[in-house]
Design an enzyme around this catalytic site. Structure first.
Site, PDB file in Angstrom:
ATOM      1  N   GLU A 100     -91.123  41.685 -48.590  1.00 36.73           N
ATOM      2  CA  GLU A 100     -89.841  41.210 -48.084  1.00 36.73           C
ATOM      3  C   GLU A 100     -89.981  40.591 -46.696  1.00 36.73           C
ATOM      4  O   GLU A 100     -90.779  41.053 -45.885  1.00 36.73           O
ATOM      5  CB  GLU A 100     -88.870  42.379 -47.960  1.00 36.73           C
ATOM      6  CG  GLU A 100     -88.422  42.944 -49.275  1.00 36.73           C
ATOM      7  CD  GLU A 100     -87.386  44.036 -49.090  1.00 36.73           C
ATOM      8  OE1 GLU A 100     -87.036  44.661 -50.095  1.00 36.73           O
ATOM      9  OE2 GLU A 100     -86.944  44.280 -47.954  1.00 36.73           O
ATOM     10  N   CYS A 113     -88.202  38.732 -39.395  1.00 34.76           N
ATOM     11  CA  CYS A 113     -88.725  40.100 -39.502  1.00 34.76           C
ATOM     12  C   CYS A 113     -89.849  40.075 -40.537  1.00 34.76           C
ATOM     13  O   CYS A 113     -89.613  39.814 -41.720  1.00 34.76           O
ATOM     14  CB  CYS A 113     -87.590  41.036 -39.919  1.00 34.76           C
ATOM     15  SG  CYS A 113     -88.128  42.735 -40.059  1.00 34.76           S
ATOM     16  N   CYS A 120     -95.810  51.119 -47.606  1.00 32.43           N
ATOM     17  CA  CYS A 120     -96.145  51.743 -46.324  1.00 32.43           C
ATOM     18  C   CYS A 120     -96.546  53.189 -46.544  1.00 32.43           C
ATOM     19  O   CYS A 120     -95.870  53.911 -47.284  1.00 32.43           O
ATOM     20  CB  CYS A 120     -94.940  51.674 -45.383  1.00 32.43           C
ATOM     21  SG  CYS A 120     -95.305  52.352 -43.751  1.00 32.43           S
ATOM     22  N   CYS A 124     -91.552  57.464 -43.884  1.00 38.38           N
ATOM     23  CA  CYS A 124     -90.379  57.909 -43.118  1.00 38.38           C
ATOM     24  C   CYS A 124     -89.246  58.180 -44.114  1.00 38.38           C
ATOM     25  O   CYS A 124     -89.019  57.390 -45.027  1.00 38.38           O
ATOM     26  CB  CYS A 124     -89.945  56.830 -42.127  1.00 38.38           C
ATOM     27  SG  CYS A 124     -91.249  56.393 -40.975  1.00 38.38           S
ATOM     28  N   CYS A 127     -86.364  55.556 -45.045  1.00 39.72           N
ATOM     29  CA  CYS A 127     -86.775  54.175 -45.295  1.00 39.72           C
ATOM     30  C   CYS A 127     -87.080  53.922 -46.770  1.00 39.72           C
ATOM     31  O   CYS A 127     -87.850  54.650 -47.395  1.00 39.72           O
ATOM     32  CB  CYS A 127     -88.018  53.892 -44.442  1.00 39.72           C
ATOM     33  SG  CYS A 127     -88.780  52.315 -44.791  1.00 39.72           S
ATOM     34  N   SER A 226     -91.112  53.689 -32.486  1.00 35.48           N
ATOM     35  CA  SER A 226     -89.989  54.380 -33.132  1.00 35.48           C
ATOM     36  C   SER A 226     -90.067  55.872 -32.835  1.00 35.48           C
ATOM     37  O   SER A 226     -90.968  56.562 -33.318  1.00 35.48           O
ATOM     38  CB  SER A 226     -90.056  54.166 -34.648  1.00 35.48           C
ATOM     39  OG  SER A 226     -89.889  52.806 -34.937  1.00 35.48           O
ATOM     40  N   ASN A 302     -78.460  52.497 -41.753  1.00 35.41           N
ATOM     41  CA  ASN A 302     -77.886  51.695 -42.829  1.00 35.41           C
ATOM     42  C   ASN A 302     -78.254  52.393 -44.143  1.00 35.41           C
ATOM     43  O   ASN A 302     -79.399  52.306 -44.576  1.00 35.41           O
ATOM     44  CB  ASN A 302     -78.505  50.291 -42.727  1.00 35.41           C
ATOM     45  CG  ASN A 302     -78.055  49.376 -43.842  1.00 35.41           C
ATOM     46  OD1 ASN A 302     -77.061  49.625 -44.512  1.00 35.41           O
ATOM     47  ND2 ASN A 302     -78.799  48.302 -44.022  1.00 35.41           N
ATOM     48  N   CYS A 345     -84.977  47.434 -44.513  1.00 36.39           N
ATOM     49  CA  CYS A 345     -86.351  47.285 -44.968  1.00 36.39           C
ATOM     50  C   CYS A 345     -86.604  47.932 -46.328  1.00 36.39           C
ATOM     51  O   CYS A 345     -86.331  49.100 -46.533  1.00 36.39           O
ATOM     52  CB  CYS A 345     -87.233  47.929 -43.892  1.00 36.39           C
ATOM     53  SG  CYS A 345     -88.914  48.171 -44.328  1.00 36.39           S
TER      54      CYS A 345
HETATM   55  S1  SF4 Z   1     -89.820  52.856 -41.294  1.00 36.75           S
HETATM   56 FE1  SF4 Z   1     -91.592  51.518 -41.029  1.00 36.75          FE
HETATM   57  S2  SF4 Z   1     -93.300  52.963 -40.713  1.00 36.75           S
HETATM   58 FE2  SF4 Z   1     -91.618  54.170 -41.624  1.00 36.75          FE
HETATM   59  S3  SF4 Z   1     -91.999  54.106 -43.852  1.00 36.75           S
HETATM   60 FE3  SF4 Z   1     -90.598  52.405 -43.355  1.00 36.75          FE
HETATM   61  S4  SF4 Z   1     -91.945  50.637 -43.089  1.00 36.75           S
HETATM   62 FE4  SF4 Z   1     -93.225  52.476 -42.901  1.00 36.75          FE
END
Ligand code: SF4
Length: 356
Positions: A100, A113, A120, A124, A127, A226, A302, A345
């Site tokens: 994306e 972005c 990933c 997290c 996410c 972060s 979000n 994301c």
């Molecule tokens: S927030 Fe960033 S580092 Fe954390 S899982 Fe999502 S993409 Fe990966």
């Protein structure tokens, strides 16, 4: 020809500098001006396949294709545009992975972005990308290609680039720095207009500073770390991989990064309703950051489809921000963009069923 280790795969042309393209042209039996022509078609005319470079003799184009050369552009699979004009693209890599990219326009700027990995490994909990696992890191040309795709789709030159899409950039430092060099030199985005966002990988920040000096001459991009919590316990709850990186060590590495580069670190803090957005959390965060050269960027969560977290209330966002300011911390609140088109994301890819 000597290839720079940051210049990407041998048969891929996108990502190379004009000098490298001149050397490549000579190495392939042509005059060096063919390299300059290719540079113009790659970065200004943004051609997307070798056969489209009509200034090259047809026979040579066929030879290059025969030898397996490729420009390295990505195929656009899906395009969605939110009411506020935020653009989200789902792009396909040559090996069939989906990534994306988001274009965020305002009157004065266009921010792209960029994703640095397919999926990933940091997982997290808030996410969508983190929930889909990890496939591979992206090559530098695949990051540069994302900027070109947004530029073409929006018919506008990007002014800012943030490595805040899918993936953890500090697990792919060499390629990310190579992409920054190319985006800076070939696409004209100033290094100070580029941000690298990390959730924190132990023992990488001093290395990032060193590698940046080596590859870019100077580390002038913004590093965004972060935090998402004011202490180790809560941070681990939100970011399970934080268990390997004690909070104090992370802050110490950020101070060291500032000492090495002279660049103030920006701390990202996603406000999750009822979890990390109370006055006590704000006070604790301020206490940890007071006296350091920093800036806090607050982001209101979000929600994703199967969200286990809540959006913070308008009141808690306001009071969190005020408390930090009262303690002398520089703070900004990032506006939510493109909420109606799954701009967070990993959401688009997830919807397409490719994240699992
Ligand atoms: S927030 Fe960033 S580092 Fe954390 S899982 Fe999502 S993409 Fe990966």
């Amino acid at each position: 020809m000597t290839r720079d280790p940051c210049s990407g795969a041998n048969n891929v042309l996108l990502g190379r500098s004009v000098k490298e393209l001149e050397e490549w042209a000579v190495g392939n039996g042509q005059a060096s001006f063919r390299g300059r022509q290719l540079h113009d078609w790659l970065y200004n005319k943004a051609v997307d396949d070798i056969d489209g470079i009509t200034v090259f003799p047809k026979q040579w184009r066929d030879d290059l294709l025969e030898k397996g050369f490729t420009l390295g552009r990505l195929e656009e699979l899906t395009r969605v545009v939110a009411e506020d004009s935020t653009l989200k693209l789902l792009l396909a890599t040559k090996d069939g992975e989906n990534i994306e990219t988001v274009g965020i326009p305002t009157e004065n700027r266009l921010t792209v972005c960029v994703s640095s990995q397919v999926g990933c490994p940091m997982a997290c909990r808030f996410c969508a990308t983190g929930k889909g696992g990890f496939q591979r890191s992206l090559a530098l040309h695949e990051m540069v290609a994302q900027v070109l795709s947004v530029r073409e789709a929006m018919n506008r030159r990007p002014s800012n680039v943030v490595f805040m899409g899918m993936g953890e950039p500090l697990l792919n430092i060499q390629q990310v720095l190579g992409a920054i060099r190319c985006i800076n030199n070939e696409l004209g985005v100033g290094q100070r207009k580029i941000t690298v966002s990390t959730v924190g990988v132990p023992n990488t920040l001093p290395n990032l500073a060193e590698q940046a000096q080596k590859i870019l001459g100077r580390a002038q991009f913004t590093l965004a770390v972060s935090l998402h919590a004011p202490n180790q316990e809560l941070r681990e709850e939100i970011i399970p991989t934080a268990s390997t990186y004690p909070f104090e060590n992370l802050l110490e590495d950020c101070r060291r990064y500032f000492a090495l580069t002279g660049r103030r670190v920006s701390y990202e803090y996603i406000l999750l309703g009822g979890l990390n957005d109370t006055k006590e959390h704000a006070m604790e965060l301020a206490d940890r950051l007071i006296g350091s050269q920093s800036h806090v960027n607050l982001i209101a969560y979000n929600p994703i489809d199967d969200a286990e977290f809540k959006r913070p209330s308008v009141r808690s966002i306001g009071s969190f921000k005020r408390l930090l300011e009262q303690k002398g911390i520089k703070v900004s609140l990032r506006a939510s963009r493109g909420l109606d088109k799954n701009a967070a994301c990993g959401q688009l890819r997830r919807q397409q069923g490719k994240a699992f």
